[in-house]
Every structure is written in C-alpha cells, then in structure tokens.
Design a protein around this motif. Structure first.
Motif, PDB file in Angstrom:
ATOM      1  N   GLY A   1       0.796  -1.223   0.000  1.00 64.21           N
ATOM      2  CA  GLY A   1       0.000   0.000   0.000  1.00 64.21           C
ATOM      3  C   GLY A   1       0.828   1.271   0.000  1.00 64.21           C
ATOM      4  O   GLY A   1       0.453   2.245   0.655  1.00 64.21           O
ATOM      5  N   PHE A   2       1.957   1.274  -0.671  1.00 66.51           N
ATOM      6  CA  PHE A   2       2.751   2.498  -0.801  1.00 66.51           C
ATOM      7  C   PHE A   2       3.377   2.524  -2.190  1.00 66.51           C
ATOM      8  O   PHE A   2       3.436   1.502  -2.877  1.00 66.51           O
ATOM      9  N   VAL A   3       3.837   3.698  -2.563  1.00 76.62           N
ATOM     10  CA  VAL A   3       4.405   3.920  -3.892  1.00 76.62           C
ATOM     11  C   VAL A   3       5.879   4.273  -3.749  1.00 76.62           C
ATOM     12  O   VAL A   3       6.250   5.051  -2.864  1.00 76.62           O
ATOM     13  N   LEU A   4       6.723   3.702  -4.603  1.00 74.56           N
ATOM     14  CA  LEU A   4       8.100   4.179  -4.688  1.00 74.56           C
ATOM     15  C   LEU A   4       8.086   5.464  -5.518  1.00 74.56           C
ATOM     16  O   LEU A   4       7.658   5.456  -6.678  1.00 74.56           O
ATOM     17  N   PRO A   5       8.520   6.570  -4.956  1.00 70.03           N
ATOM     18  CA  PRO A   5       8.418   7.852  -5.672  1.00 70.03           C
ATOM     19  C   PRO A   5       9.307   7.885  -6.910  1.00 70.03           C
ATOM     20  O   PRO A   5      10.321   7.199  -6.995  1.00 70.03           O
ATOM     21  N   ARG A   6       8.889   8.677  -7.886  1.00 67.28           N
ATOM     22  CA  ARG A   6       9.691   8.854  -9.100  1.00 67.28           C
ATOM     23  C   ARG A   6      11.021   9.530  -8.749  1.00 67.28           C
ATOM     24  O   ARG A   6      12.058   9.189  -9.283  1.00 67.28           O
ATOM     25  N   GLU A   7      10.964  10.529  -7.845  1.00 69.49           N
ATOM     26  CA  GLU A   7      12.171  11.235  -7.433  1.00 69.49           C
ATOM     27  C   GLU A   7      12.932  10.377  -6.431  1.00 69.49           C
ATOM     28  O   GLU A   7      12.436  10.075  -5.354  1.00 69.49           O
TER      29      GLU A   7
ATOM     30  N   GLU B   1      10.626  -7.174   5.530  1.00 70.23           N
ATOM     31  CA  GLU B   1      10.415  -6.522   6.826  1.00 70.23           C
ATOM     32  C   GLU B   1      10.333  -5.006   6.649  1.00 70.23           C
ATOM     33  O   GLU B   1       9.457  -4.352   7.224  1.00 70.23           O
ATOM     34  N   ALA B   2      11.235  -4.451   5.824  1.00 73.80           N
ATOM     35  CA  ALA B   2      11.207  -3.009   5.582  1.00 73.80           C
ATOM     36  C   ALA B   2       9.890  -2.605   4.928  1.00 73.80           C
ATOM     37  O   ALA B   2       9.297  -1.561   5.273  1.00 73.80           O
ATOM     38  N   ALA B   3       9.409  -3.414   3.978  1.00 73.77           N
ATOM     39  CA  ALA B   3       8.163  -3.087   3.279  1.00 73.77           C
ATOM     40  C   ALA B   3       6.972  -3.112   4.228  1.00 73.77           C
ATOM     41  O   ALA B   3       6.095  -2.228   4.174  1.00 73.77           O
ATOM     42  N   GLU B   4       6.901  -4.105   5.082  1.00 75.92           N
ATOM     43  CA  GLU B   4       5.762  -4.223   5.987  1.00 75.92           C
ATOM     44  C   GLU B   4       5.733  -3.077   6.990  1.00 75.92           C
ATOM     45  O   GLU B   4       4.659  -2.523   7.300  1.00 75.92           O
ATOM     46  N   VAL B   5       6.911  -2.693   7.491  1.00 76.75           N
ATOM     47  CA  VAL B   5       6.961  -1.555   8.409  1.00 76.75           C
ATOM     48  C   VAL B   5       6.619  -0.264   7.671  1.00 76.75           C
ATOM     49  O   VAL B   5       5.910   0.596   8.197  1.00 76.75           O
TER      50      VAL B   5
ATOM     51  N   ASP C   1       2.895   0.041   7.242  1.00 76.74           N
ATOM     52  CA  ASP C   1       2.254   0.481   8.489  1.00 76.74           C
ATOM     53  C   ASP C   1       2.535   1.964   8.742  1.00 76.74           C
ATOM     54  O   ASP C   1       1.648   2.708   9.172  1.00 76.74           O
ATOM     55  N   ALA C   2       3.753   2.395   8.482  1.00 72.08           N
ATOM     56  CA  ALA C   2       4.111   3.796   8.721  1.00 72.08           C
ATOM     57  C   ALA C   2       3.364   4.724   7.776  1.00 72.08           C
ATOM     58  O   ALA C   2       2.925   5.811   8.168  1.00 72.08           O
ATOM     59  N   THR C   3       3.205   4.306   6.521  1.00 77.82           N
ATOM     60  CA  THR C   3       2.473   5.114   5.547  1.00 77.82           C
ATOM     61  C   THR C   3       1.021   5.295   5.980  1.00 77.82           C
ATOM     62  O   THR C   3       0.456   6.392   5.898  1.00 77.82           O
ATOM     63  N   ALA C   4       0.419   4.209   6.462  1.00 76.02           N
ATOM     64  CA  ALA C   4      -0.967   4.281   6.932  1.00 76.02           C
ATOM     65  C   ALA C   4      -1.067   5.175   8.166  1.00 76.02           C
ATOM     66  O   ALA C   4      -2.013   5.973   8.301  1.00 76.02           O
ATOM     67  N   ALA C   5      -0.107   5.062   9.076  1.00 75.34           N
ATOM     68  CA  ALA C   5      -0.138   5.867  10.301  1.00 75.34           C
ATOM     69  C   ALA C   5      -0.012   7.355   9.989  1.00 75.34           C
ATOM     70  O   ALA C   5      -0.719   8.195  10.570  1.00 75.34           O
ATOM     71  N   VAL C   6       0.885   7.701   9.090  1.00 75.33           N
ATOM     72  CA  VAL C   6       1.067   9.106   8.717  1.00 75.33           C
ATOM     73  C   VAL C   6      -0.197   9.641   8.060  1.00 75.33           C
ATOM     74  O   VAL C   6      -0.604  10.800   8.302  1.00 75.33           O
TER      75      VAL C   6
END
Length: 832
Positions: A445-451, A814-818, A821-826
């Motif tokens: 549920g997150f995007v790797l930014p173009r920049e 592990e990095a992706a799962e955290v 969660d961090a993206t959702a929390a923000v």
C-alpha cells in the motif's frame, strides 16, 4: 660457522626427504622449511612520509606462531609493516634458506584476523644482490586458514625464472582510515610444490572421486558407469603422479603443472557426468512423462547451464512489490535425456478477486544467456560460461541435460490497487505437454516515488560520446538512425533508475571562436534532456571532466539555461576523474571556475577528501573501501555530500559488479550505501563493448542466432572489458535494435529500489516524529529504527556482507511491511 652448518644440514635433510618419495599417499614426504621459535624474525614499520613509527609494530615468535600488530594511526600513505627472515626489507640481510628452482616451491602461510580493507602480502627475493622478486596478496579471512603461494611461478616473478629464492617477507599494508591493524600468523613453511601437491591436493582429488562413486549408487545405470569411469581416470592419474615422483629426485615445475592440469580436466568431466546423472534423475522423479521439469529460483541466483537442478520444485511463485516497482524471479527449464525445441513462454494478466488487473504487457520474459569468461576476475569464480545477458522472449531450444533459466520481471504501475493478484506463466516445448506455473503478486500500500533519494549517475560516458564502447561500430549511423536508437537506450537506462548524466554532452554544440567567448547551443540537446527528465533524470553533468578546456563561461551558460528550463536542481559538475596528486592543482582551478560561475552547482570529484581541495569540492566520491558511516557523518557535518563508486576496483572482499562475482553483490552494495548514509552512487559506463586496449574482433555477436536460441551464449563476445575485470563498465549488451539487459543490471535496479524503501521509511519516521505529538506510535517508531539500522547480517562493513539471497529478501520484506504500516499511520495523523 654454526649458521652455515645448519644450512648444510637443512639441505641434506631436504635431499633425503625428496629422494624418499613413494607413490602411496600415506608414505609421501615433502621438503619443509618452517619458520619456528629458533628463527629470529625481525619486524619494522615503514612510513615514506617520515612519521615517527616508534613502538607501532610488535612481533612475537613462539612455537612456530607469530603475531603481527601495527598501529597505522597518523601514518602516511604507503606505510606498511614488515616481518622478514632477517633485517626486514633492508638491502643487506641474512638469508636463512636457499631454494633451488629446478623444482617448484610453494610457500604456505597459516593466519587469521585479516578482516579489514588492509592487505597481507607475501614477498620473496633472491639471494645476494638480486633484490625483490615477487609478491602475492593473501586472501582476507577471519578464522584460521592457509594460503598457498607458488613462489617460483614465473607469472608472479615478472616472467623471470630465478635460480634461487633466499628471503621471505610478510607485509601488512593498511587500508584507508586504518588504526590498529592486527593479523595472527601461526606458521610459514616452504614446500617442494609438486610433492606437497601430491600430499595435499591429490588427497582432495581422491576424495572427490570417492564421493562421486557414492553418489553414483542411486543414479541411472548408464550415468553411473560414466561417473565410475571418470573416477577411475582420476585415481589412475594420481597413481601415475606418485610413480613419477618416486623415480626422480628433481622433477621440473612443468611436470607438476601438467599433472594438475590433467587432474583438473578429469574432475571437470566427472562433475559433468554427475550433473547429467542428477539432471536425468530429477526429471524422471517428476512423475510426468514430459521429458523436462520446471523449478523456481531467486533473481539473485546465477544458474549455470551445465549444472544439476538448483531451484525449488515448481509450485506457486510468490513475489511482493510496491507500486512503481520492478520485481523479478527466475524459472528454470531443465531438459532431460532429450533436447527441447521451439519452446514458447507466455504470461497471463495478474488479477485480483474484484477484477482489477495488471496487464501481461507489464510482465517481461527474457532468456538468460551466457558469456565465456576465459580470464577470471581476481576473487571471482572459475573460468567458463557465466550467465549474464538477457535475450528477448522468442521461441528457443534447450540442449539435452542442461538448464535454461528464464528471467521474468513484473512492473507494478503507479495506479495499481494494493492487494493480492494471481496469474500464471505457461511454458510449452514443441511436441511436449505444456506446464503452467501459478504466480501470486502482493502489492503493498505504498508507492516508490519517481524522485529518488539516491543519486545514480551511472552512465557517465561511452554511449554518450563513443568514448570506450565503440558504439558506432555496433550501430553504424548509416544503418541506425540516431534519434530513435538513442531514445531507446536513454529510456532503457532511466527505467532502471539510473541517470544518463551526460546526456547533454552528446547533443550539445559548442562554438569556440578565436578571441571570443565560448557559446553553447542547446537546441539539439534540450529534447533529449527533457526526454530523460520525464523518465526521472536527477543528475545532469554540466562540466566535462575528460574534455577540452572548459571553464566559467560554459558553466554560466549551463546555469542560466537550466534555470529557464526548470532543471537547475539536477545539475552537478564533474570536476576531474580520479586525479593523481600532481593533478590536484588542476582540480582546484576547475572548481574555482565552477564556483565563481554558479556557487550553487555541486562540484564533484572522484577522490577522497584532501586539504588541497577542501572548501572547493563539496561532493566527494571515493571508492567504496574508503567509506564508513563515521566518515560520511563527519563530512555531512561539514556540509558536504558523499557519493561512492566501483569500477575495475576494488576486488574481493568488497562487492563489485563483475560477471564472475556472486549475484548478491550488486544488490547488497545499496544496502551498504544506505547504512553508510551515502547520497549517491556513480559508475563510469554501461556499454563498454570492446576488449580493453583493442578494437572489438571483426566477428560480432550473432544477434539473431542468440535471440532465437541457436546459440546459447555470445560466443564472440569477450566479457574481459578491462585487464582483470569481467564486465567492468558493461551492464547492458548491444541487441540488434537496441539494448539487451543483463542479470547484473536487473539486480542493481533491485538494490536501488531497496535503498528507496529504506530512505522512504526514514522520511515516514520524520513525519511520525513531527505529527505524533502524543507519541501514540512509539512501538511503530521503534520498529522503524530497528529496520533502518540495517543489521550486520546484511552488511557489517564494506568487506563483510551476506551472499544469501533469502536473507536480503527477508530484510526487504520486513522493511516493506513496516513502511506500509508507517504510511498508513502518517495518513491518519495528517487527517486529524
């Protein structure tokens, strides 16, 4: 007098020992000269800058063991510690032994705790006034181990065959930023090489033969007989070797070399017989009457064509990806006793239960090809055919008893809905049943930014100025219109998250009127710069480090033009490439010209920081062994940026991009880059397609045959692009209409994406600290900090890192799962 008598006695004992050699392995003896407690070794510390070295080296010798310890803190460049059989490294010394070189001799050094970027070098010299003769760097190791060095090998002796060896030295040479360096040396011995080989190496050959016989017990009968014949050949050669040694007390080194060559060849035949047997057994055990099997392997696995099946049994391929990310895996097609022909491979769409889909156009299928490594890279694997080029997906054949890897890459577009997607890959050889391999993709549920956070100016030359690659030889302008061809290459490179950093220089027109100001014409350059910017370009070189005189007037015009176009934030100036100390003044002059023209343009130089350039260069780019987290933090505190790079060096133990290094190397380099805090990673070229120092052979790769599977490698493509580095500056191959990728380039992109996972997670941690006034997310913040620390199990330092693909993939997950969660929390905190 006592010393001469001792020498005479050693010589007599050696002669008796050599004459006593018998063919039976248990009875073989060898000449041994061992440095022990009775030998007085001396140690010294040498610093060409004249720094005080008192008390910096300590040597103790006890019961054939020695400890060499040196404190290099404050020592000048080129300092080293030395242990020798007499006055160390002095012109006048007392030599403790004499070795006649009608025989070959091997020095044996047993040691441990050589773990830094320092070097332990064994050096040897002539008797009398002959001086130094040869040297060999010993491999790094932490546990006790033994290195063998042929001290009469002409390749190590400058092509000379000395008539005597009289001295041995151990040199401890520090790496960058070295403090106290310590290596324990247990023993140093010298053997008659051939006899020692018989006593030691032939034991390994015999063991190999015996193990093969045991494995043959449950193999198909025809293959079992082939294994037995190959094993018998090895044992017969060992017995012949022993008889030769027993007949002569002086056996030339060439004889030993010939026996080793015979045994190595026979072991190769034995390994191939085992591979065929294991392949046929594996195919037979699938329980299907299809004559082939399919296995699954990581993208970070180098699969050799003539090896037993190495992947996991085909079940469901399970991969995970962010949006705007590429994720790869391999399917291994293993042919049994009969060849496969006209193999076709296709992928379905990937669909969610609710009907959302990732079109099959986003799944790229390529066939792994091979290049012939004839001169292995130091620290790399053996000579032979290595997997690297990736060929297009067209029907192909697979020879009997071989493995053909297929490399599949799924791109998840920006707008893809998170969740689980399923589909399949179908493999269908002509006249055989098709096999459908299920594929499951989980989209985070997150995007790797173009920049990108990490600058990647890794295509600094070649394609852009025909510097080394011979680009025009492969793509003659009269046959290949430049505009569409270059756009294909530029898009390909940018799609791999790498910047075509010198794109402006190929298309820039420079007028240098006599007596007038230089004028830059950007008319032809702008469309290509814009093309790359649209695909994520972040680094644009505005200063020609290798070109003609170039100064402030040019930089001012670049600066003004880029501001008008909105591209100024992408500019940097490559002041000079790898300057020697005598070129520092030129770097200073160039940096001052850039600074005066536009002080906001970063000034980069591929060198470690030094006082001469301090305050002028503000992007330091040393080789990877110079980098530590502490060093980067120190330079960041001064306002500098730190990039790093690899090229023809360093060699192992540091990771590099060479073809014959492990597949995990390119990826782990970017975990190390994040751990150290690097801001950028540079690489000088991607398309060095000619042999170093020569034009490419007249016979170019047969593009069509390679693509159609008629050739399973690129038989005329020499990967030795530099003197001792396979694939250096070579990350893509010249396809018939544009670039073909490489296994290494795909893994490099994965590594850059891993860095972006971590850097994006760092951003989310900053968001949480800023937005979470009530500290509701302390547990999540703790999880993030643990991931961002990057465990030593992934990489402890530049020399110590994992080569286990699964460990890297687990850390990424592990990095992706955290991060999810961090993206959702923000997002929740921002809605408050």
């Amino acid at each position: 007098m006592r010393f001469r008598a001792a020498l005479w006695l050693v010589g007599l004992m050696a002669l008796v020992a050599l004459c006593a050699v018998a063919p039976a392995q248990d009875d073989v003896q060898y000449i041994s000269y061992s440095l022990s407690e009775r030998d007085v070794w001396k140690a010294g510390f040498f610093d060409p800058t004249g720094a005080d070295a008192a008390g910096r080296v300590k040597l103790t010798v006890r019961r054939a063991s020695a400890e060499l310890q040196a404190d290099f803190t404050g020592a000048g460049e080129g300092a080293y510690a030395c242990v020798a059989t007499g006055s160390p490294c002095a012109a006048k010394r007392r030599d403790l032994f004499r070795l006649e070189t009608e025989n070959a001799f091997v020095a044996e050094v047993r040691y441990r705790n050589l773990t830094s970027s320092s070097k332990l070098v064994l050096a040897w010299g002539r008797l009398g006034k002959g001086g130094g003769l040869g040297s060999k760097e010993l491999p790094h190791r932490t546990e006790w181990g033994t290195a063998f060095v042929d001290i009469t090998d002409p390749k190590l002796n400058g092509g000379r065959s000395p008539n005597a060896i009289g001295s041995l030295h151990l040199h401890l040479i520090p790496g960058p930023n070295a403090g106290v360096e310590r290596v324990e040396v247990e023993s140093v011995k010298v053997h008659a090489a051939g006899v020692a080989d018989y006593d030691g190496l032939t034991s390994a050959y015999r063991t190999t033969a015996d193990e093969a016989i045991r494995k043959a017990a449950d193999m198909p009968a025809t293959q079992a007989r082939a294994i037995e014949r190959a094993s018998d050949d090895i044992k017969a050669t060992i017995e012949d070797f022993g008889r030769t040694l027993s007949r002569s007390r002086r056996v030339p080194a060439s004889t030993f070399a010939e026996y080793r060559k015979r045994l190595d060849s026979q072991v190769g035949k034995l390994e191939r017989a085992l591979s065929v047997a294991q392949t046929q057994k594996a195919v037979a055990e699938t329980g299907k009457d299809q004559g082939y099997l399919i296995q699954i392997a990581h993208a970070m696995t180098k699969v050799f064509r003539e090896q037993p099946p190495v992947g996991q049994p085909a079940g469901v391929v399970s991969i995970r990806s962010a949006r705007n990310e590429y994720e790869s895996f391999q399917l291994l097609l293993v042919a049994g006793a009969e060849a496969l022909s006209n193999v076709r491979v296709k992928a379905s769409d990937l669909r969610k239960a609710d009907g959302e889909a990732i079109d099959s156009d986003h799944i790229e299928i390529r066939r792994v090809g091979y290049v012939n490594v004839t001169a292995p890279t130091p620290g790399g694997g053996p000579a032979g055919w290595w997997p690297d080029p990736l060929f297009p997906n067209v029907p192909f054949g697979v020879e009997a008893n071989t493995v053909q890897p297929l490399f599949l890459t799924v791109y998840t577009p920006y707008d893809t809905e998170p969740g689980d997607y399923t589909g399949s890959v179908t493999i269908e050889p002509e006249g055989r049943p098709a096999t459908e391999v299920p594929v499951r993709l989980h989209v985070y549920g997150f995007v790797l930014p173009r920049e990108r956070h990490l600058k990647t100016p890794m295509a600094a030359c070649t394609l852009l100025d025909n510097y080394v690659s011979g680009f025009d030889d492969f793509y003659p302008p009269e046959k290949y219109p430049r505009d569409p061809l270059l756009r294909r290459f530029y898009a390909f490179i940018q799609d791999h998250r790498i910047d075509v950093s010198r794109v402006g220089f190929r298309h820039l027109k420079i007028e240098r009127p006599e007596g007038g100001e230089v004028k830059l014409d950007f008319t032809e350059a702008d469309p290509y710069i814009e093309f790359c910017v649209d695909r994520g370009l972040q680094c644009l070189d505005v200063f020609s480090s290798a070109g003609a005189p170039y100064g402030g007037a040019e930089v001012r015009q670049w600066s003004e033009h880029l501001k008008r176009k909105g591209w100024h934030d992408k500019a940097f100036a490559y002041a000079l490439d790898e300057p020697a100390p005598e070129a520092f003044a030129e770097v200073v002059a160039r940096a001052k010209a850039i600074q005066e023209a536009d002080p906001t343009i970063p000034r980069m130089c591929t060198t470690p920081p030094n006082e001469t350039m301090e305050g002028l260069i503000n992007v330091w780019c040393p080789l990877t062994p110079h980098i530590t987290p502490e060093f980067v933090a120190e330079r960041h505190a001064k306002g500098d940026l730190i990039w790093s790079y690899v090229c023809i060096g360093p060699k192992k133990p540091p990771a590099n991009f060479f073809i014959d290094y492990p597949a995990t190397d390119p990826r782990v380099l970017f975990w190390w880059a994040y751990k150290c805090g690097l801001d950028g990673f540079l690489y000088y070229a991607m398309d060095t397609w000619q042999i170093y120092g020569k034009n490419y052979p007249a016979t170019l790769p047969d593009f069509a045959a390679a693509a159609e599977g008629k050739a399973w490698g690129l038989p005329h493509f020499n990967p030795l692009t530099w003197a001792d580095g396979n694939g250096d500056g070579l990350l893509m191959y010249p396809g018939p209409d544009g670039p073909w990728s490489s296994l290494r380039l795909e893994i490099i992109r994965d590594g850059i994406e891993d860095y972006e996972y971590l850097a994006t997670l760092r951003d989310r941690l900053g968001d949480l600290k800023r937005l979470d006034g009530g500290n509701a997310y302390t547990v999540l913040r703790s999880r993030i900090e643990r991931v961002l620390a990057v465990s030593d199990g992934i990489c402890a330092n530049v020399n110590e890192y994992t080569d286990d693909p699964q460990r890297i993939l687990d850390a990424r997950q592990e990095a992706a799962e955290v991060l999810e969660d961090a993206t959702a929390a923000v997002a929740v905190l921002r809605r408050r």
